[in-house]
Design a protein around this motif. Structure first.
Motif, PDB file in Angstrom:
ATOM      1  N   GLY A 119     -72.138  75.902  69.426  1.00  0.00           N
ATOM      2  CA  GLY A 119     -70.880  75.225  69.092  1.00  0.00           C
ATOM      3  C   GLY A 119     -70.821  74.960  67.589  1.00  0.00           C
ATOM      4  O   GLY A 119     -71.840  74.998  66.894  1.00  0.00           O
ATOM      5  N   TYR A 120     -69.606  74.712  67.076  1.00  0.00           N
ATOM      6  CA  TYR A 120     -69.453  74.491  65.641  1.00  0.00           C
ATOM      7  C   TYR A 120     -68.577  73.255  65.464  1.00  0.00           C
ATOM      8  O   TYR A 120     -67.470  73.181  66.019  1.00  0.00           O
ATOM      9  N   TRP A 121     -69.098  72.285  64.689  1.00  0.00           N
ATOM     10  CA  TRP A 121     -68.433  70.984  64.603  1.00  0.00           C
ATOM     11  C   TRP A 121     -68.379  70.509  63.164  1.00  0.00           C
ATOM     12  O   TRP A 121     -69.266  70.779  62.384  1.00  0.00           O
ATOM     13  N   LEU A 122     -67.315  69.693  62.847  1.00  0.00           N
ATOM     14  CA  LEU A 122     -67.278  68.953  61.578  1.00  0.00           C
ATOM     15  C   LEU A 122     -67.444  67.479  61.940  1.00  0.00           C
ATOM     16  O   LEU A 122     -66.798  66.997  62.876  1.00  0.00           O
ATOM     17  N   LEU A 134     -69.865  54.614  63.159  1.00  0.00           N
ATOM     18  CA  LEU A 134     -68.818  55.357  63.871  1.00  0.00           C
ATOM     19  C   LEU A 134     -68.912  56.829  63.426  1.00  0.00           C
ATOM     20  O   LEU A 134     -68.934  57.125  62.249  1.00  0.00           O
ATOM     21  N   ARG A 135     -69.011  57.705  64.397  1.00  0.00           N
ATOM     22  CA  ARG A 135     -69.087  59.148  64.069  1.00  0.00           C
ATOM     23  C   ARG A 135     -67.837  59.862  64.603  1.00  0.00           C
ATOM     24  O   ARG A 135     -67.556  59.835  65.806  1.00  0.00           O
ATOM     25  N   GLY A 136     -67.060  60.462  63.680  1.00  0.00           N
ATOM     26  CA  GLY A 136     -65.908  61.272  64.090  1.00  0.00           C
ATOM     27  C   GLY A 136     -66.346  62.728  64.222  1.00  0.00           C
ATOM     28  O   GLY A 136     -67.062  63.233  63.359  1.00  0.00           O
ATOM     29  N   ILE A 137     -65.953  63.378  65.315  1.00  0.00           N
ATOM     30  CA  ILE A 137     -66.383  64.782  65.542  1.00  0.00           C
ATOM     31  C   ILE A 137     -65.129  65.653  65.743  1.00  0.00           C
ATOM     32  O   ILE A 137     -64.276  65.335  66.579  1.00  0.00           O
ATOM     33  N   TYR A 138     -65.056  66.705  64.936  1.00  0.00           N
ATOM     34  CA  TYR A 138     -63.916  67.634  65.080  1.00  0.00           C
ATOM     35  C   TYR A 138     -64.447  68.958  65.609  1.00  0.00           C
ATOM     36  O   TYR A 138     -65.326  69.585  65.007  1.00  0.00           O
ATOM     37  N   ASP A 139     -63.911  69.356  66.729  1.00  0.00           N
ATOM     38  CA  ASP A 139     -64.387  70.603  67.372  1.00  0.00           C
ATOM     39  C   ASP A 139     -63.769  71.821  66.665  1.00  0.00           C
ATOM     40  O   ASP A 139     -62.572  72.040  66.735  1.00  0.00           O
ATOM     41  N   MET A 140     -64.637  72.555  65.952  1.00  0.00           N
ATOM     42  CA  MET A 140     -64.149  73.733  65.194  1.00  0.00           C
ATOM     43  C   MET A 140     -64.128  75.004  66.063  1.00  0.00           C
ATOM     44  O   MET A 140     -63.658  76.053  65.627  1.00  0.00           O
ATOM     45  N   ASN A 141     -64.673  74.866  67.302  1.00  0.00           N
ATOM     46  CA  ASN A 141     -64.779  76.092  68.125  1.00  0.00           C
ATOM     47  C   ASN A 141     -63.420  76.743  68.367  1.00  0.00           C
ATOM     48  O   ASN A 141     -63.280  77.961  68.254  1.00  0.00           O
ATOM     49  N   SER A 142     -62.418  75.912  68.677  1.00  0.00           N
ATOM     50  CA  SER A 142     -61.105  76.496  68.977  1.00  0.00           C
ATOM     51  C   SER A 142     -60.521  77.144  67.717  1.00  0.00           C
ATOM     52  O   SER A 142     -59.917  78.218  67.777  1.00  0.00           O
ATOM     53  N   VAL A 143     -60.769  76.478  66.530  1.00  0.00           N
ATOM     54  CA  VAL A 143     -60.268  77.046  65.267  1.00  0.00           C
ATOM     55  C   VAL A 143     -60.917  78.415  65.026  1.00  0.00           C
ATOM     56  O   VAL A 143     -60.256  79.403  64.740  1.00  0.00           O
ATOM     57  N   MET A 144     -62.278  78.404  65.179  1.00  0.00           N
ATOM     58  CA  MET A 144     -62.998  79.659  64.926  1.00  0.00           C
ATOM     59  C   MET A 144     -62.585  80.739  65.931  1.00  0.00           C
ATOM     60  O   MET A 144     -62.461  81.911  65.582  1.00  0.00           O
ATOM     61  N   ASN A 145     -62.338  80.302  67.190  1.00  0.00           N
ATOM     62  CA  ASN A 145     -61.906  81.286  68.201  1.00  0.00           C
ATOM     63  C   ASN A 145     -60.568  81.900  67.823  1.00  0.00           C
ATOM     64  O   ASN A 145     -60.377  83.112  67.981  1.00  0.00           O
TER      65      ASN A 145
END
Ligand code: ADP
Length: 456
Positions: A119-122, A134-145
């Protein structure tokens, strides 16, 4: 590459250039899209985490959001960003997303990109009250897909576009070059067949190349016209000379009878000799002119072997005079040709007469037939004087004689081989010669074989 045609060169460079352009575009599109989307996602994760960190409040029973005077339970998901709350480096609130490594290193106030389990995350971390993070996580998988999807589509489409451009270009260039090809073929046909009636076929297109083809056709019209004029001129001259020559000959013969001194007789005989020489020239020139005017109606199917054999037989006495032996080989294949029989007999009469005239005492003449690519090749060989290289290319020219001084007193006019060449050419064939001085000469006559289905 030097041997490539202009057509292939243009297509090659144009397709290569187009392919490189697409590859460059492709690379540029991919890197720019990835950079812009990653930048956007970094801003989103940072802004959303800072915004949520300002509002978030940690209580014993959970996390709450303070919005104005309201207090609502924190739902861990905001603006496309998912949140986790850490205490002492372990997740204490929130659900770790699939494939994400919850224990990855905390780095405060900076965007980190994490690649875990495929998986790939920011990720953006901020310290909130009482040592909570507090940790914010942005899922880059859909962007990369999405990017991968775009690349895949572009990867499939690009070669198709290059192929269409290449084929399209090839068709246009091929069409544009067609008249040039035709100009070349027409020029080659004119050179080989000496048929100046050939033209480049016209077209509706009005581009530069067709203008050139049109100009070449106009030039050929002029060339054909002047050649016809020249043919007509020599035909007219020969015709016009014939009658006065006959009259002069008759009158001179009459004078010869009347002459009383031997000196006078000898002088008149010289005149008669010269007149018959001139008559010979006129007759042969007329024969060449007539050959040029032959049409299909003057032709018939003839067995070439029989024709040559018959011609050879008519020279037996002359050969015997010089004790010349001959050999003619009967071929296994059909030797039918479509020709004017009288003219074809003239061809082989001239060749055989030369083979006798320029042969030595007790010499040999050999005639052989070969079939090659539906062409009958007749070899007429002798082992006589031969012809030196410097003369070889000129012997088919009218009035050319190798040994002018020696042949002046006999019937040699230097027109025999010119007639041979013209007759063979009119029949769609070719004539060639190979010779070695003092060893002998071989004439090679090529004529198209005739089968009932095709008329050559
Ligand atoms: P000509 O009437 O002089 O024979 P041709 O046109 O038949 O005219 O031949 C041209 C010249 O080619 C001749 O003068 C002769 O020198 C040469 N030639 C032709 N056939 C032969 C041969 N079989 N052997 C040697 N020389 C030949």
């Amino acid at each position: 590459m030097k041997k490539w045609s202009i057509k292939i060169k243009i297509i090659f460079w144009y397709t290569l250039f187009f392919a490189l352009l697409i590859i460059f575009d492709f690379y540029f599109l991919q890197s720019t899209t990835t950079r812009v989307l990653t930048e956007q996602a970094s801003n989103t994760v940072r802004d959303a985490t800072i915004e949520v960190a300002d509002m978030v409040k940690v209580e014993d029973d959970g996390i709450y959001l303070e919005e104005d005077d309201d207090e609502e339970r924190f739902n861990y998901y905001h603006d496309g960003v998912l949140f986790l709350v850490y205490k002492n480096n372990t997740v204490s609130f929130g659900t770790i997303p699939n494939q994400f490594d919850g224990s990855s290193e905390i780095r405060l106030n900076q965007v980190q990109s994490l690649e875990t389990n495929g998986g790939y995350w920011l990720v953006y971390d901020i310290q909130i009250e009482d040592g909570y993070i507090l940790r914010g996580i942005y899922d880059m998988n859909s962007v990369m897909n999405s990017i991968r999807q775009v690349i895949r589509v572009a990867g499939i489409l690009s070669p198709i576009i290059v192929l269409i451009a290449g084929i399209g270009g090839y068709i246009i260039i091929k069409r544009s070059f067609k008249p040039i090809q035709e100009i070349y073929q027409t020029a080659a046909m004119i050179k080989d067949e000496e048929d100046y009636s050939k033209r480049i076929s016209s077209s509706d297109s009005k581009d530069e190349v067709y203008a050139l083809a049109d100009m070449v056709n106009q030039m050929l019209d002029q060339v054909e016209e002047s050649i016809n004029r020249e043919k007509q001129f020599s035909s007219n001259v020969s015709h016009e000379l014939r009658t006065p020559l006959t009259v002069v000959q008759a009158q001179t013969e009459y004078l010869l009878k009347k002459a009383d001194s031997t000196k006078q007789k000898a002088e008149i005989e010289t005149i008669i000799h010269q007149i018959s020489y001139m008559e010979n020239i006129v007759n042969q020139l007329l024969e060449i002119t007539r050959t040029k005017q032959l049409s299909d109606n003057d032709m018939e199917s003839v067995d070439l072997y029989e024709l040559v054999h018959y011609t050879l037989d008519s020279f037996v006495d002359k050969m015997n005079e010089k004790k010349i032996t001959y050999h003619i080989e009967k071929p296994e294949f059909s030797t039918n040709i479509f020709c004017n029989q009288t003219m074809m007999i003239r061809v082989f009469s001239n060749l055989i007469a030369n083979a006798i005239k320029y042969n030595k005492e007790s010499g040999k003449i050999e005639i052989k037939f070969v079939l090659e690519k539906q062409n009958i090749i007749v070899f007429v060989s002798d082992n006589g004087s031969g012809i030196s290289k410097e003369h070889l290319t000129k012997i088919f020219d009218a009035f050319y004689r190798v040994d002018e001084a020696r042949t002046q007193n006999d019937s040699s006019l230097g027109l025999g081989l010119a007639l041979v060449k013209e007759v063979v050419r009119i029949h769609g064939g070719d004539v060639d010669v190979e010779s070695t001085l003092t060893i002998g000469t071989t004439f090679k006559v090529v004529l198209p074989q005739y089968t009932s289905e095709k008329k050559v």
